[in-house]
Design a protein around this motif. Sequence first.
Motif, mmCIF file in Angstrom:
data_model
loop_
_atom_site.group_PDB
_atom_site.id
_atom_site.type_symbol
_atom_site.label_atom_id
_atom_site.label_comp_id
_atom_site.label_asym_id
_atom_site.label_seq_id
_atom_site.Cartn_x
_atom_site.Cartn_y
_atom_site.Cartn_z
ATOM 1 N N SER A 60 0.829 -1.209 0.000
ATOM 2 C CA SER A 60 0.000 0.000 0.000
ATOM 3 C C SER A 60 0.864 1.260 0.000
ATOM 4 C CB SER A 60 -1.012 -0.004 1.145
ATOM 5 O OG SER A 60 -0.352 0.010 2.371
ATOM 6 N N SER A 61 2.089 1.179 0.559
ATOM 7 C CA SER A 61 2.968 2.362 0.514
ATOM 8 C C SER A 61 3.375 2.652 -0.929
ATOM 9 C CB SER A 61 4.237 2.142 1.344
ATOM 10 O OG SER A 61 3.908 1.914 2.683
ATOM 11 N N ILE A 62 3.698 1.585 -1.665
ATOM 12 C CA ILE A 62 4.110 1.782 -3.058
ATOM 13 C C ILE A 62 2.941 2.341 -3.872
ATOM 14 C CG2 ILE A 62 4.859 0.567 -5.171
ATOM 15 C CD1 ILE A 62 6.667 -1.151 -3.384
ATOM 16 N N GLU A 63 1.761 1.804 -3.626
ATOM 17 C CA GLU A 63 0.574 2.330 -4.332
ATOM 18 C C GLU A 63 0.338 3.796 -4.004
ATOM 19 O OE1 GLU A 63 -3.162 0.091 -3.898
ATOM 20 O OE2 GLU A 63 -1.899 -1.678 -4.229
ATOM 21 N N ALA A 64 0.504 4.135 -2.728
ATOM 22 C CA ALA A 64 0.267 5.526 -2.311
ATOM 23 C C ALA A 64 1.283 6.460 -2.968
ATOM 24 C CB ALA A 64 0.337 5.639 -0.796
ATOM 25 N N LEU A 65 2.551 6.041 -3.007
ATOM 26 C CA LEU A 65 3.575 6.904 -3.628
ATOM 27 C C LEU A 65 3.219 7.151 -5.090
ATOM 28 C CD1 LEU A 65 6.823 5.328 -2.104
ATOM 29 C CD2 LEU A 65 5.932 7.623 -1.638
ATOM 30 N N LYS A 66 2.808 6.080 -5.760
ATOM 31 C CA LYS A 66 2.447 6.222 -7.181
ATOM 32 C C LYS A 66 1.260 7.164 -7.332
ATOM 33 C CE LYS A 66 4.392 1.929 -8.934
ATOM 34 N NZ LYS A 66 4.140 0.539 -9.300
ATOM 35 N N ALA A 67 0.277 7.021 -6.442
ATOM 36 C CA ALA A 67 -0.913 7.877 -6.537
ATOM 37 C C ALA A 67 -0.570 9.344 -6.283
ATOM 38 C CB ALA A 67 -1.973 7.401 -5.548
ATOM 39 N N LEU A 68 0.499 9.577 -5.539
ATOM 40 C CA LEU A 68 0.935 10.963 -5.296
ATOM 41 C C LEU A 68 1.734 11.511 -6.482
ATOM 42 C CD1 LEU A 68 2.186 10.533 -1.604
ATOM 43 C CD2 LEU A 68 0.207 11.906 -2.307
ATOM 44 N N GLY A 69 2.003 10.631 -7.438
ATOM 45 C CA GLY A 69 2.769 11.067 -8.610
ATOM 46 C C GLY A 69 4.273 11.025 -8.355
ATOM 47 N N ILE A 70 4.682 10.216 -7.401
ATOM 48 C CA ILE A 70 6.117 10.122 -7.088
ATOM 49 C C ILE A 70 6.712 8.952 -7.873
ATOM 50 C CG2 ILE A 70 7.759 9.633 -5.221
ATOM 51 C CD1 ILE A 70 5.885 11.176 -3.354
ATOM 52 N N THR A 71 7.865 9.206 -8.479
ATOM 53 C CA THR A 71 8.508 8.157 -9.278
ATOM 54 C C THR A 71 9.964 8.019 -8.840
ATOM 55 O OG1 THR A 71 9.016 9.843 -10.938
ATOM 56 C CG2 THR A 71 7.078 8.471 -11.346
ATOM 57 N N TRP A 72 10.523 6.862 -9.054
ATOM 58 C CA TRP A 72 11.935 6.635 -8.741
ATOM 59 C C TRP A 72 12.568 5.941 -9.924
ATOM 60 C CZ3 TRP A 72 7.605 5.072 -6.322
ATOM 61 C CH2 TRP A 72 7.272 3.723 -6.374
ATOM 62 N N GLU A 73 13.846 6.163 -10.114
ATOM 63 C CA GLU A 73 14.444 5.717 -11.371
ATOM 64 C C GLU A 73 15.613 4.773 -11.179
ATOM 65 O OE1 GLU A 73 14.682 9.422 -9.804
ATOM 66 O OE2 GLU A 73 13.415 9.272 -11.561
ATOM 67 N N GLU A 74 15.606 4.059 -10.082
ATOM 68 C CA GLU A 74 16.638 3.055 -9.877
ATOM 69 C C GLU A 74 16.103 2.023 -8.905
ATOM 70 O OE1 GLU A 74 20.771 4.440 -8.868
ATOM 71 O OE2 GLU A 74 20.588 2.756 -7.476
ATOM 72 N N GLY A 75 16.582 0.794 -9.032
ATOM 73 C CA GLY A 75 16.132 -0.266 -8.127
ATOM 74 C C GLY A 75 16.112 -1.567 -8.899
ATOM 75 N N PRO A 76 15.772 -2.668 -8.239
ATOM 76 C CA PRO A 76 15.678 -3.948 -8.939
ATOM 77 C C PRO A 76 14.716 -3.829 -10.133
ATOM 78 C CG PRO A 76 15.410 -4.219 -6.555
ATOM 79 C CD PRO A 76 15.458 -2.752 -6.809
ATOM 80 N N LEU A 119 11.948 -4.554 -12.516
ATOM 81 C CA LEU A 119 10.717 -5.355 -12.482
ATOM 82 C C LEU A 119 10.111 -5.441 -13.877
ATOM 83 C CD1 LEU A 119 8.945 -4.010 -9.243
ATOM 84 C CD2 LEU A 119 10.508 -5.927 -9.465
ATOM 85 N N GLY A 120 10.968 -5.371 -14.899
ATOM 86 C CA GLY A 120 10.476 -5.430 -16.270
ATOM 87 C C GLY A 120 9.806 -4.125 -16.665
ATOM 88 N N GLY A 121 10.593 -3.095 -16.797
ATOM 89 C CA GLY A 121 10.051 -1.803 -17.214
ATOM 90 C C GLY A 121 9.810 -0.861 -16.048
ATOM 91 N N ASP A 122 9.721 -1.425 -14.872
ATOM 92 C CA ASP A 122 9.442 -0.652 -13.668
ATOM 93 C C ASP A 122 10.579 -0.929 -12.682
ATOM 94 O OD1 ASP A 122 7.758 1.018 -12.432
ATOM 95 O OD2 ASP A 122 6.251 -0.478 -11.867
ATOM 96 N N PHE A 123 10.802 -0.014 -11.749
ATOM 97 C CA PHE A 123 11.831 -0.287 -10.738
ATOM 98 C C PHE A 123 11.195 -0.638 -9.410
ATOM 99 C CE2 PHE A 123 14.186 2.595 -13.628
ATOM 100 C CZ PHE A 123 15.150 1.676 -14.007
#
Length: 280
Positions: free
Chosen positions: A56-72, A74-78
């Motif tokens: 739910s934290s990841i969903e909330a960050l996305k809903a706030l329009g927050i993005t990150w550009e590094e990490g494992p 996930l096939g197009g997504d980090f």
Amino acid sequence: MKARGRLAPTPSGELHLGHAASFLRVQQSIREKNGTLILRIEDVDRLRCKQEFVDSSIEALKALGITWEEGPDLGGDFGPYVQSEKTARYKEIILKLRDLNLVYPCPVSRRQLREHGFDLAHGEALFPKELRDSCDQIPEDPWSINWRFRVPDGLKLSFYDQELQKEITFEAGIDFGDFIVWRRDGMASYELSVVVDDHDMKISEVVRGEDLLLSTARQLLIYRSFGWDEPQFGHCPILKDGEGEKLAKTRGSRSLKSIFSEGRDWRQMLKDCGLGKVLD
Ligand code: GLU
């Protein structure tokens, strides 16, 4: 080097409006510098953290329009970096600190501490100096006991806070005492894990809530023990409980999950709390 910042939620509950303000400020600050943002799930405390809150934290960050550009990948997504996968690294660092004689095993229980009596500093127990080094020998399983950092009494720790825009100073032994770096229930402490990760991930700026100001002083001691580069620190205002409660009563629950599901205007809610600047 490109600026590097991080979003570091602890998945022990739902994120609320105060988190939204801090994480939006983290993103805003790193975007101003054209830097890179990473997401790190701070789940060292396995007793309190749950996968449902990671999701739910990841969903909330996305809903706030927050993005990150590094990490494992996930096939197009980090995906996020995850602290619970780094226990071996934290242990390695604690052993290095032990070699430097900067940490010690501490058998003192909460009850013993209460019975001994302690002073308070900033509302927290100051570990009594007389109880230092009360462990004669390291137990066979060194990870079944608390370890504390021996703070250099009288040392002043200063840093320039890029959010508060002023120099902040705390004194070891007065503002905080010997703090836990490893917990006897088998996990690194917040102070230890956060420094090791910020160092390993080459984080150049740490933006977080004002409630962690004192922690920054403790964390500086760990950086300085190893001569590691220190990130710039900035602490932003957090929603006080009172405000959150008031908001919860008048506008529904303050968990982001429910704010989103009820279709409430979280931007307006931030503005109403005087935190609209993070939306600029
Ligand atoms: N994980 C911490 C929290 O959610 C934040 C730690 C940090 O930013 O250093 O309060």
